[in-house]
Design an enzyme around this catalytic site. Structure first.
Site, PDB file in Angstrom:
ATOM      1  CB  VAL A  41     100.512  50.154  36.235  1.00 37.17           C
ATOM      2  CG1 VAL A  41     101.677  51.037  36.659  1.00 37.17           C
ATOM      3  CG2 VAL A  41      99.275  50.995  35.947  1.00 37.17           C
ATOM      4  CE  LYS A 212      82.627  69.348  28.500  1.00 35.59           C
ATOM      5  NZ  LYS A 212      81.343  68.600  28.546  1.00 35.59           N
TER       6      LYS A 212
END
Length: 448
Positions: A41, A212
């Protein structure tokens, strides 16, 4: 140390909502892989709290500070940079996500039901507050499918998404195919192994897969699709005879989520584009990539104009696989906060109409119990012709008494592609024929 250097060392505060199977894995991986995640990150990720319903529950197996557990989710989301939502359901998940965004936090969610129902409003909230909303784990667990559709294929035109997106139903149907088990027996085995809940309704009735499918269609076709617009059939009516019939065609029965961009032609002959989104059991050739998906695995098959056919396969559920997808999203949104900017938001510019099931193009496998006498096949063929449905194959097997007056036959018909409404009307007409004792089985055929 300069002020800018100090900011670069400040951790990003992460709040976790929920500590069930998935939440526990997320908390564990955030803690155990803290150094690697910080390196990826550019700043450390600090878990500042875990919202739970029962704070007194023994969670000593988790490598986290017990002081992080709280029942005050509202205050927790107000002091986080990134909020991970894995509690599921509509409320309080929606209110907490909206509150997190209002306070400037980006959100990572695994909540398919919420995204399928309220995706547009959550996207709007994310845009209004300049934060990210990511939800890779909401569709197929560890399988990376949403980001490839949303980003990798952003320069292409996706034509069709065909998927096995529910591991419970795939396990049940696989056992019916490979062991000869009946539906109830296969469900019991799935429950014993932890693949199915005590109440498996959401899975076996297709609700989970429909949510979904709505998410997949919305991303693939740049069109808002909600779960209540998805045609849905579960697998509770699938019989051993259906599975055997599929085997005789060198096919296998799967619960498929089918999202495709198609065209309809009106009475004047004018074609217009639309989106068909449906979930139902279907026969699919064993040679098709989805035909070999076994046990509780998931797979999604994508067809795009330029890229051609793509296959995504892997574990679609479970704590660690789903946590893997969650943390992938966490790294993505954290990088945006470190480097500035946001990820892609909602893309609904196409705004295509969602077609009703009657306009979906599919094929039928129909099994008929008929009288064995001259003219029956002609009657059956006429019913198909009257509804504009072309027959691909017909197979007949004599059953019953050798006495000609009582002799009957099993007639199996596989059609060519036709609108579902025409196919359904044909089945209704066949049922009304006096020579047809019973329409014993009807199942759609896909992927051929």
């Amino acid at each position: 140390m300069s002020e800018s250097q100090n900011v670069e060392q400040q951790p990003l505060r992460v709040a976790l909502l929920g500590c069930g199977v998935v939440g526990s894995s997320v908390a564990t991986m955030l803690t155990q892989h803290a150094d690697d995640l910080a390196a990826r990150v550019g700043r450390p990720l600090e878990l500042v709290g875990i919202a739970v319903r029962r704070p007194g529950r023994d969670r000593s197996e988790l490598p986290v500070d017990p002081g992080l557990f709280t029942t005050d989710a509202d205050s927790l989301v107000a002091r986080a940079d990134i909020v991970i939502e894995v509690i599921g359901g509509i409320e309080p998940a929606r209110s907490l996500i909206e509150s997190a965004m209002k306070h400037g936090a980006s959100v990572v969610s695994a909540n398919k039901a919420l995204l399928a129902e309220a995706g547009p409003s959550l996207y709007a909230a994310a845009a209004a507050h300049g934060v990210d909303l990511y939800y890779e784990a909401a569709v197929a667990g560890a399988i990376p499918i949403l980001r490839p559709i949303r980003e990798s294929l952003a320069g292409d035109d996706v034509r069709k998404v065909l998927g096995i997106v529910n591991g419970t139903t795939n396990y049940v149907l696989d056992k019916m195919d490979t062991t000869g088990q009946g539906f109830a027996e296969a469900v019991e085995q799935a429950q014993a192994l932890g693949y199915a809940e005590a109440d498996p309704t959401a899975d076996v009735e297709g609700f989970d897969a429909a949510a979904k499918a709505a998410i997949l269609a919305s991303l693939a076709f740049h069109t808002r699709v909600s779960s209540d617009q998805v045609y849905r059939e579960g697998i509770t009516e699938v019989t051993a005879a259906d599975v055997q019939a599929a085997r005789e065609m060198d096919c296998v029965v799967k619960l498929l989520a089918i999202c495709e961009r198609t065209e309809t032609v009106d009475e004047a002959g004018v074609a217009s584009p639309g989106v068909s989104v449906r979930v139902h059991p279907a026969m699919i050739p064993r040679s098709h990539p989805l035909g070999s998906v076994r046990e509780a695995f998931n797979a999604v098959f994508v067809e795009a104009d330029a890229a051609g056919q793509l296959m995504f396969y892997g574990k679609g559920a479970g704590g660690d696989p789903t946590a893997s997808a969650v943390l992938g999203d966490v790294v993505a949104v954290a990088r945006h906060r470190v480097g500035g900017g946001r990820g892609p938001g909602e893309s609904a510019y196409a705004d295509l109409p969602v077609l009703d099931m009657g306009k979906a193009l599919t094929r039928y496998h129909i099994s008929l119990d008929v009288e064995d006498r001259p003219g029956v096949l002609a009657q059956v063929a006429t019913s198909f012709a009257e509804h504009g449905v072309s027959i691909e194959t017909v197979r007949q097997q004599i059953v019953g008494s050798v006495d000609e007056a009582e002799s009957r036959a099993n007639l199996i018909v596989v059609t060519h592609t036709a609108p579902d409404a025409a196919l359904a009307a044909t089945v209704e007409a066949l049922s009304a024929l006096d020579t047809v004792r019973e329409v014993t089985s009807v199942m759609r055929v896909e992927g051929a």
